[in-house]
Design a protein around this motif. Structure first.
Motif, PDB file in Angstrom:
ATOM      1  N   ASP A 162      42.593  50.077  39.842  1.00 13.05           N
ATOM      2  CA  ASP A 162      41.619  49.757  38.989  1.00 13.05           C
ATOM      3  C   ASP A 162      42.273  49.115  37.824  1.00 13.05           C
ATOM      4  O   ASP A 162      43.160  49.741  36.897  1.00 13.05           O
ATOM      5  CB  ASP A 162      40.626  50.722  38.584  1.00 13.05           C
ATOM      6  N   GLY A 163      42.060  48.006  37.503  1.00 13.25           N
ATOM      7  CA  GLY A 163      42.794  47.293  36.279  1.00 13.25           C
ATOM      8  C   GLY A 163      44.106  46.659  36.581  1.00 13.25           C
ATOM      9  O   GLY A 163      44.748  46.196  35.658  1.00 13.25           O
ATOM     10  N   ARG A 165      47.106  44.540  37.425  1.00 10.84           N
ATOM     11  CA  ARG A 165      47.367  43.044  37.417  1.00 10.84           C
ATOM     12  C   ARG A 165      48.383  42.648  38.732  1.00 10.84           C
ATOM     13  O   ARG A 165      49.640  43.320  38.437  1.00 10.84           O
ATOM     14  CB  ARG A 165      47.587  42.544  36.121  1.00 10.84           C
ATOM     15  N   LYS A 174      41.857  39.395  47.434  1.00  7.19           N
ATOM     16  CA  LYS A 174      40.349  39.837  47.637  1.00  7.19           C
ATOM     17  C   LYS A 174      40.580  41.310  47.900  1.00  7.19           C
ATOM     18  O   LYS A 174      39.514  41.979  47.411  1.00  7.19           O
ATOM     19  CB  LYS A 174      39.630  39.041  48.745  1.00  7.19           C
ATOM     20  N   GLU A 177      41.175  43.148  44.796  1.00  6.60           N
ATOM     21  CA  GLU A 177      40.002  43.007  43.937  1.00  6.60           C
ATOM     22  C   GLU A 177      38.775  43.849  44.200  1.00  6.60           C
ATOM     23  O   GLU A 177      38.119  44.378  43.331  1.00  6.60           O
ATOM     24  CB  GLU A 177      39.243  41.509  43.849  1.00  6.60           C
ATOM     25  N   GLY A 180      39.062  47.179  42.532  1.00 13.80           N
ATOM     26  CA  GLY A 180      39.297  47.157  40.969  1.00 13.80           C
ATOM     27  C   GLY A 180      40.506  46.391  40.497  1.00 13.80           C
ATOM     28  O   GLY A 180      40.609  46.362  39.196  1.00 13.80           O
ATOM     29  N   GLY A 181      41.526  45.970  41.372  1.00 15.31           N
ATOM     30  CA  GLY A 181      42.474  45.018  40.771  1.00 15.31           C
ATOM     31  C   GLY A 181      42.250  43.761  40.267  1.00 15.31           C
ATOM     32  O   GLY A 181      41.068  43.308  40.558  1.00 15.31           O
ATOM     33  N   VAL A 182      43.215  43.210  39.658  1.00 13.70           N
ATOM     34  CA  VAL A 182      43.014  41.952  38.970  1.00 13.70           C
ATOM     35  C   VAL A 182      44.086  40.753  39.613  1.00 13.70           C
ATOM     36  O   VAL A 182      45.041  40.812  39.153  1.00 13.70           O
ATOM     37  CB  VAL A 182      42.956  41.764  37.497  1.00 13.70           C
ATOM     38  N   PRO A 183      43.663  40.271  40.719  1.00 11.75           N
ATOM     39  CA  PRO A 183      44.798  39.309  41.497  1.00 11.75           C
ATOM     40  C   PRO A 183      45.025  38.288  40.545  1.00 11.75           C
ATOM     41  O   PRO A 183      44.039  37.465  40.010  1.00 11.75           O
ATOM     42  CB  PRO A 183      44.091  39.151  42.596  1.00 11.75           C
ATOM     43  N   THR A 184      46.181  37.720  40.604  1.00 14.09           N
ATOM     44  CA  THR A 184      46.502  36.230  40.183  1.00 14.09           C
ATOM     45  C   THR A 184      47.656  35.604  41.517  1.00 14.09           C
ATOM     46  O   THR A 184      48.173  36.282  41.974  1.00 14.09           O
ATOM     47  CB  THR A 184      47.283  36.291  39.004  1.00 14.09           C
ATOM     48  N   VAL A 200      51.637  40.172  35.109  1.00 16.09           N
ATOM     49  CA  VAL A 200      51.448  41.226  36.278  1.00 16.09           C
ATOM     50  C   VAL A 200      51.913  42.385  36.144  1.00 16.09           C
ATOM     51  O   VAL A 200      53.106  42.389  35.825  1.00 16.09           O
ATOM     52  CB  VAL A 200      51.495  40.308  37.777  1.00 16.09           C
TER      53      VAL A 200
END
Length: 338
Positions: A162-163, A165, A174, A177, A180-184, A200
């Motif tokens: 969760d959170g 990066r 996806k 995500e 709770g992950g924040v993909p780049t 990241v």
């Protein structure tokens, strides 16, 4: 004597023109540096040259012809004849093959990844979509399941994602995500800098890429068994260039694909055998994720993302369900045959 010399000169000049006409040079756009991920292209170039006595050559460039996100565009306009790209770099341009990037497909090894990729590449929908870019799918670049490297304390519980990066493209992005992950989706060549600068926290790669792009040198830990999926990176050729090949040169290219892929798989296997020693050498902790955590991750990511992908493809007039079913059946058939 002068006439004889003139005839000899003309004959030599004619032979030079014939030789020049027979010679074929293709430019090949890759990126990064030579590594396990590109060994099939290197082997292909070697085989094609051998089979044609040096008359057909592949000039491989690592980043000198195009940026990796622009390789398919370069193929479409004939800027070069062959290129490698990854589906996650431009999902709207290669929607069909993104079925191979769905999370938790259950692909267990490189041979299975090769089998499902061949099946999807052979589907008429894949052929038609690539034709829009004047591209023909030649071969895949099979990779093992991706896993994370990260800094600080290991992230071995679902709540830890969760959170987080994370550098992860396509279906992998996806999946993270969904928990709770924040993909780049920075490119592979940008991943080290993104990790070093703190853009990241973690990077999802196959083993060869963690080595080739240096992210393993930033890592404190590596997840050995998370295995959420992988990315799909085909090698394509410009259709016009392919059609212009002589029958001999086309046969040399086509007949070399399987041998090049066999070399790739064998070479990658050697890398995997040495992976534990690489981790030890670099002081990276090997983290085993609990089966319950993986099951929870799969439940939150696999089914919803797959259903959404199928619905999205069908809404665009593409056979999403058929493509997914093809992957499942290919895995079943491959395992039954072994």
């Amino acid at each position: 004597m002068r006439k004889l010399m003139s005839r000899t000169a003309v004959a030599a000049l004619s032979m030079a023109f014939v030789t020049e006409a027979m010679a074929t040079e293709w430019n090949v756009s890759l990126w990064g540096k030579r590594r396990a991920f590109t060994e099939h292209v290197e082997k292909l170039a070697e085989l094609v040259s051998e089979k044609t006595g040096g008359e057909f050559t592949l000039n491989i460039s690592y980043g000198g012809l195009s940026k990796n996100r622009e390789n398919l565009d370069g193929i479409s306009i004939g800027a070069f004849e062959m290129a490698q790209f990854c589906a996650g770099y431009h999902r709207d341009k290669n929607r069909v093959i993104t079925v191979l990037e769905l999370p938790f497909l259950g692909v267990a090894n490189l041979e299975e990844e090769l089998a499902v990729s061949k099946a999807v590449y052979g589907h008429p929908a894949a052929t038609e979509e690539m034709e829009q870019w004047n591209a023909m799918l030649l071969m895949t670049s099979p990779m093992p399941q991706y896993n994370l490297v990260g800094t600080g304390e290991p992230r071995d519980a679902l709540a830890d994602f969760d959170g987080m990066r994370v550098r992860a493209t396509g279906g992998l992005g996806k999946a993270f995500e969904a928990v709770g992950g924040v993909p780049t989706s920075v490119t592979a060549t940008e991943a080290y800098q993104a990790m070093e600068s703190g853009v990241v926290d973690t990077v999802a790669f196959a083993q060869h890429a963690h080595l080739a792009f240096g992210t393993i040198n930033q890592a404190d830990w590596w997840t050995a068994n998370l295995n959420p999926g992988t990315v799909n990176c085909p090698v394509v050729v410009n259709i016009d260039a392919y059609d212009m090949l002589s029958d001999e040169h086309r046969a040399a290219l086509d007949s070399s694909v399987d041998e090049a892929l066999a070399h790739y798989v064998a070479n990658y296997g050697t890398l995997l055998e040495k992976w534990d020693s690489v981790l030890e050498e670099k002081g990276v902790q090997k983290v085993e994720i609990d089966d319950g955590v993986i099951a929870e991750f799969r439940a939150k990511a696999a089914d919803p993302i797959r259903a959404a992908w199928i619905a999205d493809m069908e809404a665009q007039g593409l056979p999403g369900q058929d493509l997914y079913d093809l992957v499942v059946k290919t895995l079943e058939d491959h395992r039954a045959g072994n």
